[in-house]
Motif scaffolding. Structure first.
Motif, short mmCIF file in Angstrom:
data_model
loop_
_atom_site.label_atom_id
_atom_site.label_comp_id
_atom_site.label_asym_id
_atom_site.label_seq_id
_atom_site.Cartn_x
_atom_site.Cartn_y
_atom_site.Cartn_z
N ALA A 114 -42.82 67.69 -18.88
CA ALA A 114 -43.31 67.66 -17.50
C ALA A 114 -44.79 67.33 -17.52
O ALA A 114 -45.48 67.64 -18.50
CB ALA A 114 -43.09 69.01 -16.83
N SER A 115 -45.27 66.71 -16.47
CA SER A 115 -46.67 66.32 -16.45
C SER A 115 -47.59 67.54 -16.32
O SER A 115 -48.74 67.51 -16.73
CB SER A 115 -46.94 65.35 -15.30
N TRP A 116 -47.04 68.64 -15.76
CA TRP A 116 -47.88 69.84 -15.57
C TRP A 116 -47.92 70.73 -16.81
O TRP A 116 -48.59 71.75 -16.82
CB TRP A 116 -47.42 70.65 -14.36
N CYS A 117 -47.18 70.32 -17.84
CA CYS A 117 -47.06 71.19 -19.02
C CYS A 117 -48.11 70.77 -20.04
O CYS A 117 -48.14 69.63 -20.49
CB CYS A 117 -45.64 71.10 -19.54
N TYR A 122 -38.83 67.51 -16.32
CA TYR A 122 -38.48 68.86 -15.86
C TYR A 122 -39.34 69.27 -14.66
O TYR A 122 -40.56 69.34 -14.77
CB TYR A 122 -38.68 69.81 -17.03
N LYS A 123 -38.69 69.50 -13.52
CA LYS A 123 -39.37 70.00 -12.33
C LYS A 123 -40.70 69.32 -12.05
O LYS A 123 -41.75 69.95 -12.01
CB LYS A 123 -39.61 71.51 -12.46
N ASP A 124 -40.63 68.02 -11.91
CA ASP A 124 -41.87 67.25 -11.80
C ASP A 124 -41.78 66.35 -10.56
O ASP A 124 -40.69 66.17 -10.01
CB ASP A 124 -42.01 66.38 -13.06
N ASN A 125 -42.89 65.81 -10.12
CA ASN A 125 -42.76 64.79 -9.08
C ASN A 125 -43.14 63.43 -9.63
O ASN A 125 -43.85 63.30 -10.64
CB ASN A 125 -43.53 65.17 -7.81
N ALA A 164 -31.78 75.41 -22.83
CA ALA A 164 -33.21 75.29 -23.08
C ALA A 164 -33.98 76.44 -22.44
O ALA A 164 -33.50 77.07 -21.52
CB ALA A 164 -33.72 73.97 -22.54
N TYR A 165 -35.17 76.69 -22.95
CA TYR A 165 -35.99 77.77 -22.43
C TYR A 165 -37.05 77.29 -21.45
O TYR A 165 -37.49 78.01 -20.59
CB TYR A 165 -36.69 78.50 -23.59
N GLY A 166 -37.47 76.05 -21.64
CA GLY A 166 -38.52 75.54 -20.77
C GLY A 166 -39.08 74.29 -21.37
O GLY A 166 -38.39 73.59 -22.11
#
Lengths: 120, 172, 625
Positions: free
Chosen positions: B73-76, B102-105, B137-139
């Motif tokens: 994800a870009s926020w990770c 993962y959960k990204d825009n 998966a965990y994250g």
């Protein structure tokens, strides 16, 4: 042994699992029995981590697909291992966990009763 | 006889407890999941990241190529650290990289790839994170090395140089 | 400077132990009276530990970052109150606090025990010194609070924001008073065995310590629970988390001991049992310290994890356990005259039944907590033991326990009859009808809930009646038991009537539930000294036209950089309304959790009642249990 059997039957009849034992458990009730694996000792229900939020969605989906509570637990157990379940399964690994307290209770009772027999 | 028996049992119990606790101290407390929990690749039906067309997992993993499915994800922040190693894998002919966004825009993720380069042959998006749960998966980040629809290795957390070498060895 | 003084004071304090032990051993044979020097040395030791403790507080207040502990756990922008409470909000400082209370209590013990035999007092001091020395060495060797950092950093790392809370600031000191109080019970039980002083007089004298530790331990657990309720943001007050269990285990042992001492005080029976309990209480407190500090457990409230520290406490703990087993086997003459000639229906039996159930509850919690460790070491399987396990094993046994608790206090010593059969039957019937009526309103398992609530109501009614019948006699016990019935009732109702909604909302959106609607009106930003707050404004409309405004917060702390969510709780006598707001990665909406929790405040009130009941017997002999 007989006592243990009776005890297990009583537990099953009364279903002490949770006070709110309705017909279908909501996703909240299921999530309460799952450990949030990336948190420090929080349930999935209590946690607001990304992992927990997604897992709650999965549980919701699975309920809508018609999966039973048990099926959801075993699905998650397959994916993540027994560590995720807060309610330990009764198997050879956990015989002692479930039965030792009961055994201690019985021994305690026996000691108290013995006191009165000695006297006579 | 009885009066000696009970203390001995008691002492034995405490000695065992001591040994168990002693060994328990040495165990790492961080949960290291069994990495071979499930070998078969879970199936998914997800939207492609670029154009939103539906992508079915069976079609991707069937053939004889190695695949590395990477959840990112870009926020990770750790994802940025592992990115350079993924870029090194990009040039390897034998392996295809599948990104699970993962959960990204779209906007943030695109600029992430524009800045750091795009190592993936295919990106699918997991808007709500449920597909990752199916994978156990965990994250983010997390990666699965796949061959013939089987998971052969799992990497939890960012890929580092050591992991990269291991992957290169495995796919040789 | 302050750190330097603190550090030296610690070494001096440890050094004094040598003198205390030397003079104590010499004093054992000599004279009839206690050597005054021993008392002055003990006080001096206490003084040095106080100095050291103040040294650390001053370093915290002055933000002296050349001190490693201060650097790791403080920050200049922290409010003064949390700078001070930060002193014991970390591993090193909290151990220093342990040591402070240890030395304080032994000093108080020496003053208060002047009526007791000299050798018994000296032996208690000696055993206590073993514990004190253990803690001194532990502190200086593995976790010194006075380590230097060169060069001095400009700024500290800050205290974890979830620990910056008034309840949690006073929670450790209160809890330690309870834990450490049990160390006095432990030492004095060993001393009583060595000097053959296990008697009614001993029971009378130690009962004060048992009561005091029990009151503090109960209050300490309550504070921790309140903190978890409003700080951790899930709206629960007890999670059967290992760290919570660890504080509950000594509580069970102490409560059992408290009841057992009552029998011992009247006649010399159950002596071995009282000794075992006295030892167990402290052993469990220490195991708690071990389990929490060593990082062997996985829990919400993790502290410093360092295997070396864990190893030290482990060895220390088992040394004490084996020492006490040794003393118990070789010094304690379990041969009490079997004058246990009490009838099966008597107060003695009812106390035995209390002890029996308490031990069962203790064993459930103990086994549930440490079993996963055993399993992992032996078979490498990792399992979780959580709330469902404890509910299944404890709830069924709670029913007979509550009923026995209602009947027990009405019985006489030695031999009794069922008194007030009539009232009891009436109460039982009323309780049953009342519970059935209430439970029927809800779509929940009828049988279990009705039986549980019935037994709790039964205890509630029978203890309420006692207030009128017995008036001031046994007031202390009666308040405590009444409080307990109230506690169980509130917990049950809280569980049954709770209502919860979790949803995602954007600003301006409205969520419709069955009985209310939630409207997310707007968000606001505020800058505080050590954090930035994002405050949401939510308007909740109920069917009956009433409404509430709730303002949960997100706090972005600057040092360390952590986002926490602060619940907003509206409390009244009947329900708590609890709301938290959470940030969701990369989304415009927030995750909202809204809970209606009935009788929440009664859980706190009833625990306060229980402790009030316990502490009442300090003030007036008439109320005594």
């Amino acid at each position: 042994m007989k006592f243990i059997n009776i005890f297990l039957i009583v537990i099953n009849i009364l279903n002490f699992n949770l006070l709110m034992a309705g017909e279908i458990k909501s996703e909240n009730e299921i999530a309460k029995n799952l450990r949030c694996l990336i948190c420090q000792g929080q349930s999935v229900h209590d946690s607001d981590s990304e992992f927990a939020i997604s897992l709650k969605l999965v549980i919701k989906d699975k309920i809508q697909q018609g999966m039973s509570e048990e099926e959801i637990y075993s699905f998650l157990k397959m994916k993540y291992g027994e560590w995720i379940l807060y309610d330990p399964v009764f198997n050879q690994n956990t015989y002692f966990l479930w039965l030792l307290p009961i055994l201690i209770f019985l021994v305690g009772g026996a000691i108290i009763i013995k006191r009165f027999y000695y006297k006579k | 006889m009885k009066s000696k028996f009970i203390p001995l049992i008691l002492i034995l119990i405490f000695i065992i407890t001591f040994v168990i606790f002693f060994k328990g101290l040495k165990n790492p407390n961080i949960y290291t999941p069994n990495t071979n929990l499930e070998k078969e690749v879970p199936s998914f039906k997800l939207k492609s990241f670029e154009n939103g067309s539906i992508i079915i997992s069976e079609k991707i993993f069937k053939n004889n190529d190695y695949h590395l499915m990477n959840i990112w994800a870009s926020w990770c922040i750790p994802c940025k650290a592992e990115h350079e190693f993924l870029m090194k894998l990009k040039n390897n002919e034998k392996i295809k990289l599948i990104g699970l966004n993962y959960k990204d825009n779209f906007k943030n993720a695109s600029s992430f790839l524009n800045d750091l380069g795009n190592p993936y042959d295919l990106i699918v998006s997991d808007k709500d994170g449920t597909a990752s749960i199916e994978w156990g998966a965990y994250g983010v980040p997390e990666s699965f090395l796949i061959y013939q629809s089987k998971i052969i290795k799992r990497f939890i957390g960012p890929i580092n140089n050591e992991d990269l070498l291991e992957i290169q060895k495995l796919i040789r | 400077m302050a750190s330097l003084i603190g550090s030296y004071s610690l070494s001096f304090g440890l050094f004094l132990s040598v003198f205390i032990i030397f003079f104590s051993v010499r004093n054992l044979r000599d004279t009839e009276i206690l050597d005054k020097k021993i008392i002055s040395f003990t006080f001096t030791q206490f003084f040095f530990v106080v100095t050291s403790f103040f040294g650390l507080i001053i370093s915290f207040v002055n933000s002296d970052f050349s001190n490693e502990t201060v650097f790791n756990h403080s920050h200049t922008t922290k409010p003064l109150f949390y700078k001070i409470s930060g002193t014991w909000g970390n591993h090193e400082g909290s151990l220093l606090l342990w040591l402070l209370v240890l030395t304080l209590f032994i000093s108080i013990f020496l003053i208060k025990s002047s009526q007791q035999p000299k050798n018994y007092r000296i032996f208690t001091l000696l055993f206590q010194q073993i514990i004190i020395i253990g803690f001194f060495i532990f502190l200086i060797k593995t976790s010194s609070p006075f380590n230097y950092i060169v060069p001095t950093p400009n700024e500290g790392l800050g205290l974890n924001p979830i620990l910056q809370d008034p309840a949690l600031a006073i929670h450790p000191p209160i809890l330690y008073l309870g834990y450490v109080g049990s160390s006095i019970i432990f030492s004095s039980a060993l001393a009583a065995m060595v000097t053959s002083h296990v008697s009614k007089e001993w029971a009378k004298h130690i009962k004060q310590w048992v009561l005091a530790s029990w009151v503090f331990l109960t209050l300490g657990i309550l504070l921790g629970s309140i903190w978890a309720y409003y700080e951790l943001g899930w709206g629960g007050f007890w999670f059967w988390d290992p760290v919570e269990n660890v504080s509950l285990m000594p509580w069970f042992a102490l409560t059992t001991l408290l009841h057992c001492i009552l029998v011992l005080e009247k006649k010399k029976i159950l002596t071995s049992w009282a000794m075992i309990l006295s030892i167990a209480t402290f052993a469990l407190s220490m195991s708690g310290t071990f389990l929490v500090r060593s990082g062997i457990l996985n829990s919400v409230h993790t502290f410093a994890n360092d295997p070396e520290r864990g190893l030290f406490i482990l060895i220390f703990l088992f040394t004490l356990i084996f020492l006490s087993i040794f003393i118990f086997i070789f010094f304690h003459s379990g041969k009490e005259k079997i004058e246990s000639n009490f009838f099966w229906l008597s107060k003695e039996t009812s106390i035995l039944i209390n002890n029996w159930f308490m031990m069962y509850f203790l064993s459930v919690v103990l086994i549930g907590t440490i079993y996963p460790i055993f399993l992992e070491v032996i078979t490498a399987n990792k399992i979780s033991v959580g709330p469902p396990f404890y509910n299944k094993l404890i709830l069924p046994f709670l029913i007979p326990f509550l009923i026995a608790m209602a009947i027990g206090p009405n019985l006489n010593w030695v031999k009794s009859d069922f008194k007030d059969k009539f009232y009891m039957m009436i109460f039982l019937i009323i309780s049953f009808l009342l519970s059935a009526l209430i439970i029927k309103q809800f779509d929940i398992n009828f049988l279990v809930n009705t039986i549980l609530v019935t037994s709790a109501f039964f205890l509630f009614f029978s203890t309420s009646r006692e207030f009128f019948v017995k008036r001031f006699k046994n007031l202390s016990q009666n308040i405590a038991h009444f409080g307990f019935s109230l506690l169980i009732l509130s917990i049950l109702f809280n569980n049954i009537f709770s209502n919860e909604v979790i949803t995602n909302l954007k600003i301006g959106e409205t969520f419709k539930a069955e009985k209310f609607t939630i409207n997310f009106e707007n968000i606001d930003q505020e800058d505080e000294k050590n954090f930035k707050a994002i405050i949401g404004k939510f308007n909740i409309q109920y069917l009956d036209g009433s409404s509430d405004i709730l303002n949960p917060e997100l706090r972005i702390y600057n040092q360390p950089n952590i986002i926490t969510s602060e619940a907003d709780i509206k409390t009244n006598l009947f329900t708590d309304k609890f709301m938290t707001m959470n940030y969701v990665q990369n989304q415009e909406y927030f995750n909202i959790r809204y809970q209606v929790k009935p009788f929440m405040i009664w859980i706190w009130i009833s625990v306060l009642l229980i402790t009030f009941g316990g502490s009442l017997s300090f003030f007036n002999k008439r109320y005594e249990i």
